[in-house]
Design a protein around this motif. Structure first.
Motif, short mmCIF file in Angstrom:
data_model
loop_
_atom_site.label_atom_id
_atom_site.label_comp_id
_atom_site.label_asym_id
_atom_site.label_seq_id
_atom_site.Cartn_x
_atom_site.Cartn_y
_atom_site.Cartn_z
N ARG A 387 75.10 37.78 22.55
CA ARG A 387 73.89 38.03 23.06
C ARG A 387 72.71 36.85 23.04
O ARG A 387 72.77 36.65 22.10
CB ARG A 387 73.41 39.25 22.86
N VAL A 388 72.41 36.34 24.36
CA VAL A 388 71.69 35.01 24.34
C VAL A 388 70.16 35.99 25.05
O VAL A 388 70.07 35.76 26.08
CB VAL A 388 72.26 34.09 24.83
N GLU A 389 68.90 34.94 24.03
CA GLU A 389 67.73 35.78 24.28
C GLU A 389 66.71 34.77 25.31
O GLU A 389 67.25 32.88 24.72
CB GLU A 389 66.38 36.72 23.63
N LYS A 390 65.94 34.34 26.22
CA LYS A 390 65.85 33.21 26.99
C LYS A 390 64.82 32.44 25.18
O LYS A 390 64.40 32.97 24.86
CB LYS A 390 64.68 33.77 27.62
N GLY A 391 65.14 30.50 25.85
CA GLY A 391 65.06 30.13 24.80
C GLY A 391 65.86 30.25 23.71
O GLY A 391 66.17 28.85 22.88
N GLN A 392 66.62 31.09 23.30
CA GLN A 392 67.61 30.70 22.29
C GLN A 392 68.39 29.28 22.66
O GLN A 392 69.07 29.49 24.29
CB GLN A 392 68.38 31.66 21.86
N PRO A 393 69.50 28.59 21.06
CA PRO A 393 70.11 27.63 22.19
C PRO A 393 71.67 28.50 22.99
O PRO A 393 71.76 29.15 21.93
CB PRO A 393 70.22 27.21 20.87
N LEU A 394 71.91 27.67 23.74
CA LEU A 394 73.24 27.88 23.40
C LEU A 394 74.22 26.97 23.77
O LEU A 394 75.58 26.63 23.70
CB LEU A 394 73.36 27.43 25.86
N ALA A 395 73.82 25.96 23.02
CA ALA A 395 74.15 24.59 22.07
C ALA A 395 73.28 23.56 22.16
O ALA A 395 71.96 23.28 22.01
CB ALA A 395 75.56 23.92 23.25
N VAL A 396 74.24 22.54 21.14
CA VAL A 396 73.54 20.99 20.59
C VAL A 396 74.15 19.92 21.64
O VAL A 396 75.20 20.05 20.77
CB VAL A 396 73.00 21.42 19.42
N VAL A 397 73.28 19.56 22.19
CA VAL A 397 73.84 18.10 22.40
C VAL A 397 74.15 16.66 21.45
O VAL A 397 72.69 16.38 20.99
CB VAL A 397 73.03 16.94 23.86
N HIS A 398 75.02 15.86 21.49
CA HIS A 398 74.69 14.88 20.28
C HIS A 398 75.03 13.90 21.45
O HIS A 398 75.71 13.65 21.80
CB HIS A 398 75.70 15.21 19.11
N ALA A 399 74.01 12.95 21.31
CA ALA A 399 74.23 11.81 22.28
C ALA A 399 73.46 10.71 21.39
O ALA A 399 72.90 9.92 20.58
CB ALA A 399 73.18 12.20 23.96
N SER A 400 73.70 9.46 22.31
CA SER A 400 73.30 7.65 21.72
C SER A 400 72.06 7.72 22.86
O SER A 400 71.64 7.30 21.89
CB SER A 400 74.26 7.10 21.95
N ARG A 401 71.95 8.13 23.77
CA ARG A 401 70.79 7.87 24.60
C ARG A 401 70.09 9.50 25.31
O ARG A 401 70.45 10.14 25.40
CB ARG A 401 71.35 6.87 25.85
N PRO A 402 68.36 9.06 25.81
CA PRO A 402 67.87 10.65 25.72
C PRO A 402 68.61 11.06 27.54
O PRO A 402 68.98 12.20 27.65
CB PRO A 402 66.61 10.01 25.48
N VAL A 403 69.14 9.89 28.46
CA VAL A 403 69.24 10.37 29.34
C VAL A 403 70.53 11.01 29.07
O VAL A 403 70.35 11.78 30.09
CB VAL A 403 69.03 8.74 30.24
N GLN A 404 71.08 10.65 28.93
CA GLN A 404 72.41 10.89 27.93
C GLN A 404 72.46 12.33 27.99
O GLN A 404 73.17 13.24 28.35
CB GLN A 404 74.04 10.51 27.63
N ALA A 405 71.82 12.60 27.20
CA ALA A 405 71.41 13.57 26.71
C ALA A 405 70.88 15.02 27.33
O ALA A 405 71.55 15.76 27.76
CB ALA A 405 70.41 14.04 25.39
N ASP A 406 70.29 14.37 28.74
CA ASP A 406 69.04 15.69 29.53
C ASP A 406 70.82 15.40 30.33
O ASP A 406 70.62 16.40 30.86
CB ASP A 406 68.52 14.18 30.47
N GLN A 407 71.54 15.11 30.80
CA GLN A 407 72.45 15.10 31.83
C GLN A 407 73.61 15.95 31.09
O GLN A 407 74.22 17.24 31.68
CB GLN A 407 73.56 14.09 32.08
N ALA A 408 73.48 15.79 30.07
CA ALA A 408 74.96 17.16 29.06
C ALA A 408 74.30 18.10 29.35
O ALA A 408 74.74 19.00 29.40
CB ALA A 408 75.11 16.06 27.93
N ALA A 409 73.27 18.32 28.98
CA ALA A 409 72.10 19.96 28.93
C ALA A 409 72.26 20.20 29.89
O ALA A 409 72.37 21.58 29.72
CB ALA A 409 71.30 19.95 28.68
N ALA A 410 72.30 19.63 31.54
CA ALA A 410 72.26 20.26 32.62
C ALA A 410 74.12 21.08 33.25
O ALA A 410 73.22 21.87 33.22
CB ALA A 410 71.93 18.98 33.85
#
Length: 434
Positions: A387-410
């Protein structure tokens, strides 16, 4: 024999003879077959397939394209292989556990393939580890430690080494015949006395449904036994990552938590099931259940961790890695929580999409020459039924650059489906094939 006539037969869906498949394996090994021809062969087999005799012939020819090891040891020589999944780091736990239970394990492993991570890439996230050993060094490590997880040298199934790389970049990874020949050519070359295969099924596997997984398991088992290696298979669930972390260093961290007794769950259960089959078949346990209990005990009491640490040191890694593993594993420069945009129960996970997200972060390869960043990936991925509430984490992205983190989050948000009702949770062990 020449490549064009063999490729023409494949294109017209005509069966290849044992001699033709033997020639192809030799031509792959000695570079007679060009890269274009190797790709065409892989595509032809992927589209049209081989019959059982052809599968056995290609497997044995690829095995015989290089050196076949022979062992003179006082305990059985055993191994396990997975057909590939997401968050699947079983080998790093099972090999030392088997060694702790009295087996010798010369585990010849591979690198990342498609959306799945590679055991060798995971080991190389540990500083100093060298997985490319010559035969003398391999024998030394196996004899001293009881297990060695290494890559196939140029002397071991060189035909497969070329074909393996071609498959990764020509979209021919999921061929039943090529998977069978690739896995078994290396395993037969290792001189095994027993083998268990972990055939994955589900969204994170190459085989998405049970029927396809069963067909692959039966092909592997029948081919291996026909070639003289006693083999069984277990079909296991891959409808979600096996562990909640994806990425080389992140999966090694999961392994260390299991080996140090901090985590149990699916990883330990699957190691027990696979190891139990092997120990029972080799006469080291009175049945698969007793063998599974032995494997779990070796993990719980620290003997598997001790063997793992000894193996890492023997491969050139830190001597005290098990005691201080957090010090040695690389960490990504960008870490970002991916939060749920609505509340709900996790009903489905597209594990393949998550695996491809890790590749896009730099944790895998899109072409053979791509460098791999061991620090990137995903951690704390939610589990099916949670059970996941709105705003709770689905996962944590570990990236080398912010733009890659954004793409992975999507990608993470689109890969995890939330709904109002809980579905039926999958069974980890789906089926045994003997």
């Amino acid at each position: 024999m020449e490549a064009r006539s063999i490729l023409a037969k494949l294109r017209h869906d005509l069966p290849l003879s044992v001699d033709e498949l033997t020639w192809v394996a030799g031509a792959l090994a000695d570079q007679t077959l060009s890269a274009a021809q190797a790709g065409a062969f892989a595509m032809g087999v992927c589209r049209n397939g081989l019959d059982q005799a052809g599968r056995v012939a290609l497997t044995q020819a690829m095995c015989a394209s290089g050196q076949v090891l022979k062992w003179d040891l006082d305990k059985p020589v055993l191994d396990k292989h997975s057909t590939g999944g997401v968050g699947d780091c079983v080998s790093l736990v099972l090999a030392p556990a088997l060694a702790a239970c009295g087996a010798y394990v010369p585990m010849i492993s591979g690198r990342g393939l498609g959306h799945t991570g590679g055991t060798l890439d995971k080991l190389e996230a540990i500083p100093g580890v060298n997985v490319m050993l010559d035969e003398a060094r391999l024998r030394g490590v196996v004899g001293q430690v009881g297990c060695a997880i290494v890559g196939a040298t140029g002397d071991i199934a060189p035909a497969d080494k070329r074909l393996y790389a071609v498959r990764d970049v020509t979209a021919t990874v999921d061929s039943l015949d090529l998977i069978t020949a690739s896995i078994l050519s290396k395993k037969l070359a290792a001189g095994l006395e027993g083998l268990v295969l972990d055939v994955k099924v589900g969204s994170g596997a190459f085989m998405k449904d049970v029927e396809a997984a069963r067909a692959l398991a039966q092909a592997l088992v029948s081919t291996a036994n026909a070639a003289g290696c006693p083999t069984r298979a277990i079909i296991s669930d891959m409808s979600q990552p096996l562990v909640p972390s994806l990425g080389n260093a992140l999966e090694v961290a999961e392994v260390m938590r299991v080996l140090r007794g901090e985590k149990t769950g699916a990883m330990v259960e699957l190691c027990g099931a696979l190891g139990g089959v092997l120990l029972a078949g080799a006469g080291l346990a009175k049945g698969a259940d007793a063998g599974a209990a032995q494997i779990k005990a070796a993990i719980a009491d620290g003997r598997a961790a001790e063997r793992f640490g000894a193996m890492i040191a023997a491969l050139g890694g830190p001597v005290h890695f098990v005691e201080n593993w957090q010090r040695f594993l690389p960490e990504a420069t960008v870490m970002r929580e991916v939060t749920a945009q609505k509340s709900g129960i996790v009903q489905a996970i597209d594990a393949e999409a998550l695996g491809l997200a890790v590749v896009a972060l730099g944790g895998g390869r899109t072409v053979e020459s791509d460098p791999v960043d061991p620090a990137v990936g995903l951690s704390d991925v939610v589990r099916l039924g949670a059970r996941v509430e709105k705003g709770q984490p689905l996962a944590v992205v570990h990236a080398s650059r912010p733009v890659q983190a954004d793409q992975a989050a999507a990608t993470v948000r689109s890969a995890i489906s939330l709904g109002e009702k809980a579905g039926t949770l999958p069974t980890l062990i789906v089926e045994h094939i003997s």
